[in-house]
Design an enzyme around this catalytic site. Sequence first.
Site, PDB file in Angstrom:
ATOM      1  N   LYS A 234       5.383  10.062   6.236  1.00  0.00           N
ATOM      2  CA  LYS A 234       6.405   9.707   7.214  1.00  0.00           C
ATOM      3  C   LYS A 234       7.132  10.939   7.734  1.00  0.00           C
ATOM      4  CE  LYS A 234       7.294   4.908   5.952  1.00  0.00           C
ATOM      5  NZ  LYS A 234       8.279   3.922   5.460  1.00  0.00           N
ATOM      6  N   ARG A 268       3.798   2.727  -1.891  1.00  0.00           N
ATOM      7  CA  ARG A 268       2.951   2.286  -0.775  1.00  0.00           C
ATOM      8  C   ARG A 268       2.416   3.534  -0.091  1.00  0.00           C
ATOM      9  NH1 ARG A 268       3.354   1.054   4.770  1.00  0.00           N
ATOM     10  NH2 ARG A 268       2.060  -0.740   5.388  1.00  0.00           N
TER      11      ARG A 268
END
Length: 291
Positions: A234, A268
């Site tokens: 991210k 995740r």
Amino acid sequence: MKTQDTCFSPTQTLRCPGGRVLDLRRPRVMGILNLTPDSFYEGSRVAAADDLLRRADQMLRDGAAVLDLGGYSTRPGAGHISADEEKRRLLPAVEALRREFPAAFLSVDTFRGAVAAEAVAAGADILNDISGGTLDADMLPTAGRLGVPYILMHLRGTPQTMTQHTHYEHDLVLELVRYFREKLTALRRLGVTDVVLDPGFGFAKTPAQSHELLRRLPELHVLGLPVLAGLSRKSMVYKPLGLTPDAALAGTISLNALAVLNGARLLRVHDVAEAVQTIQLVSNTYSPISP
């Protein structure tokens, strides 16, 4: 905040369909399978049915405990698609994976109640809702009717507008705790008992805010429920380094290690083998904070 004040009985296990139990007393890995053409990390996009089965098989061999399938891109500014299009992408994939890997735990990344219901009917075990029920009024009641584990994420706005909602009037983590308390009360009333908390790294949060949240992750353990950390590739990883998502694996590994040390029970990720190795080293060598 030192005592567990959630209305849920503290648990680190998720009861899934068919009597199967996902044990989160130790950290586990959730592998990402994006059935979208526009997810922020190109390497996560699944192009065809044979590619889906190949990637899923590799993730399971690498040690993934859960496979997370999404048909709606939630990257900042992602385009909106209809529920019918989301189902077209998602449902055949759920059916194929359930048929090919009957013992695997399958999660569906959706905020729509109707999509969630059909996905569970097709073989999904877990609902992963980025919106906490804020984008579809039927989502939480659907979770209650289905009786499957529910991943509750913090989000403000929508995937299209969330970058405009990064100002918090009060302490960031305190606002998250309040948000989770309210949602957990609503979920209990609807009969949802197995919940994982996702603080939503990068969702309506700047990279700096996401790093603060990672440092303060232990404060969420007051709620007594397992925490998911979705950090993989991210902007909080690659932007401070001046990189792109493609070059953010090393940074992701570093932050995943911090998440495990701070008590995360589910990572995740796009890169399963590296995450599994990270968990093994951290858990065997150090003493992660216990929820």
